[in-house]
Design an enzyme around this catalytic site. Sequence first.
Site, PDB file in Angstrom:
ATOM      1  N   HIS A 147      52.684   7.909  41.315  1.00 50.21           N
ATOM      2  CA  HIS A 147      52.104   7.570  40.013  1.00 50.21           C
ATOM      3  C   HIS A 147      51.149   6.382  40.086  1.00 50.21           C
ATOM      4  CE1 HIS A 147      55.937   9.584  38.225  1.00 50.21           C
ATOM      5  NE2 HIS A 147      55.027  10.469  38.588  1.00 50.21           N
ATOM      6  N   CYS A 164      33.488  -2.082  45.872  1.00 52.72           N
ATOM      7  CA  CYS A 164      33.958  -1.932  47.240  1.00 52.72           C
ATOM      8  C   CYS A 164      33.183  -2.875  48.154  1.00 52.72           C
ATOM      9  CB  CYS A 164      33.795  -0.491  47.692  1.00 52.72           C
ATOM     10  SG  CYS A 164      34.375  -0.182  49.387  1.00 52.72           S
TER      11      CYS A 164
END
Length: 510
Positions: free
Chosen positions: A135, A168
Site C-alpha cells: 500500500h 529526481c
Amino acid sequence: MSLGYAEKLSYIEDVGNVGMTEIHDPPHILQEKKIERLTKMIRKSKHLVVFTGAGISTSCGIPDFRGPTGIWTLQRGGNALPEATLPFHRAMPSRTHMALVELERAGILKFVISQNIDGLHLRSGIPREKLSELHGNSFMEKCTSCGSEYFRDFEVESVGLKETPRRCSNGDCDVRLKDTVLDWEDALPFEEMNPAEVHCDRADVVLCLGTSLQITPACNLPLRCLRGGGKFVIVNLQKTPKDKKASLVIHGFVDKVIAGVMDLLNLRIRPFVRIDLLQTIFTQALSLDQRYVNWTLRIASVHDKRALVPFIKSIEVSFSDHTMKEAVLDKYPFQLKRRTVWKIDPFDVILKVNFSEGCGCACSRINIPIDFHASKDDLTRDRDHVFGKLKSKAIKSSSCGQSSVIERKMLTSPKTEVVIRAVVTNVRWYDEITVKTSGAGSLSKCALKRRKEGLCCVTRNLGLLIGSNLERKGPNRPETYIYKLLDGKRIDLSWFRMVWVWFRTCSVLT
C-alpha cells in the site's frame, strides 16, 4: 499509521468489519502449545514469508484500523481520532519489527510483505529487495521515469500517487517525484505485488502478523502457499475471515508471541539505533575592500534545501573565540550571517543542536572548524561503515547524540563547504526488562529462567569480587572493581555489600 493518513484518503463508506472483540488465548496455551508449535514450524521452514498488518505497529504508538480503538472504528462511531503519542516521523520499530530483522539475518526469513505505510520495516533494517510494501510508504517518493526511490525523514505531503514538490536527482532525470501511498481506488503496483506473489507461491510457511485479512486482493496472498502444500499461521487479537484455512491461529499480542519464538530459537534482538542526516553549508565571500569576510552558515535537510529538518527544534551557536557573539536559531531556515575580519585566526563554530519531541536525547554538539586561509579537499566516506561505527558507539555508551562526517564537497563560486553529517537521535533496547516496562507483554518462562540463571551467575561473581576487596582502599577499593566490571556504570556499594552477605549465607547453607 499516521492519524492524518485517514483524512487524506478519499471517502469510502464500506471499510469492512470494525470494532471487533479482542480475544486472548490463556497464558499456558499461548506459551506451552501455540508458541512452541509456531517455533517448530519456523525452525523446519525452508522458505518463510511474513505478512504484516497494522497490529505490529500499535506498540510503537501507531493506532490500528479495526480494533476497539482503531481509526475506522472511531470514525464509524462518529468519535474523534485519538491524539498521537509522538510525531509519526519519530515512531521507532517494535520488538516484532526488529525480530524480523534478526530472522532475515539468520537466513530464516526470506521475504516480508507489508500492508503498512509507516515505513518501519525499512527503518528497522529489512533490505528493500526483500520487502513488498503493497500500500506504499508515507516516507517514500519515487521517480516514475527511472524508478529511483527516496526514503525521507519527513512524511510526504500527499497520498494517491500524486506529484510532490521535489524532483529526481538521478543524473539528468529531473522528473517530478510522486508519493507512493495508494488511495482506495488505486491498484496494487505490479513491482510490489509480483514479488509478493512469487514468494507466497514458494513459501512453505506464511506467517501473518497483526492483520485482520480483510482488504482484497492483499488478504488472499497468504493462501497462495497452500497450493504447494505450504502452511499459513495467523497471529492476531481478532478473528479473521481466513482462520478456518490456517494451520495455526494465535490470539495474543504480536510482540509477546514473537518474543517467545525468539527465546526458543535462542536469537537475540539487537538494539535499534536511529541515525538521521543533516547538512551544514558554510559560504564565504571577501568584502570589496578585502578587509572582511561575509559568511553564512546554514543547517539544512539533506533531502531538499527547502524541506524542514523534522528532528531539530533549535540550534544554539557559540564560538571558540569568545569575542564573537553567540546566537540562537529557533526558526527555519536555520541560518546565521556574520561579518568577520579577514586576518582572524582559525576558530570553531560550536553547534548545540536541540532535538525535537520523540528523540532519545536532548541535543548533540557539532564542531565546525573555520579557517578562511586554508583550502580543503572533497571527502567521501563509506556510509555503511560510518553508520556501523556510530551504532557501536551509541550501544556501548547507552546514549545517543553522537555524530560523524559522511561527505564534504567544496564549491568555488561562491566559496562554499557543504558537509553531510550523520547524527544518532534514538537508541532503543529490546531486552526483557525494556519490553516488560513498555507494556509489550510479560516475560516468557524461558526468559525468566535464563534471567534467573544469569542473575545468579553475576551475583556469585560479584560476591566473590566484593568479598575479597571490601576492605581495600585507594585505587584498589571495591568501587573501582565494580565500576570497571559494569563498564562505567556506578551503583551504590551498599547494595553489593548486602549481596556479599547473601552470598556468604548461601555458601554456608550449601
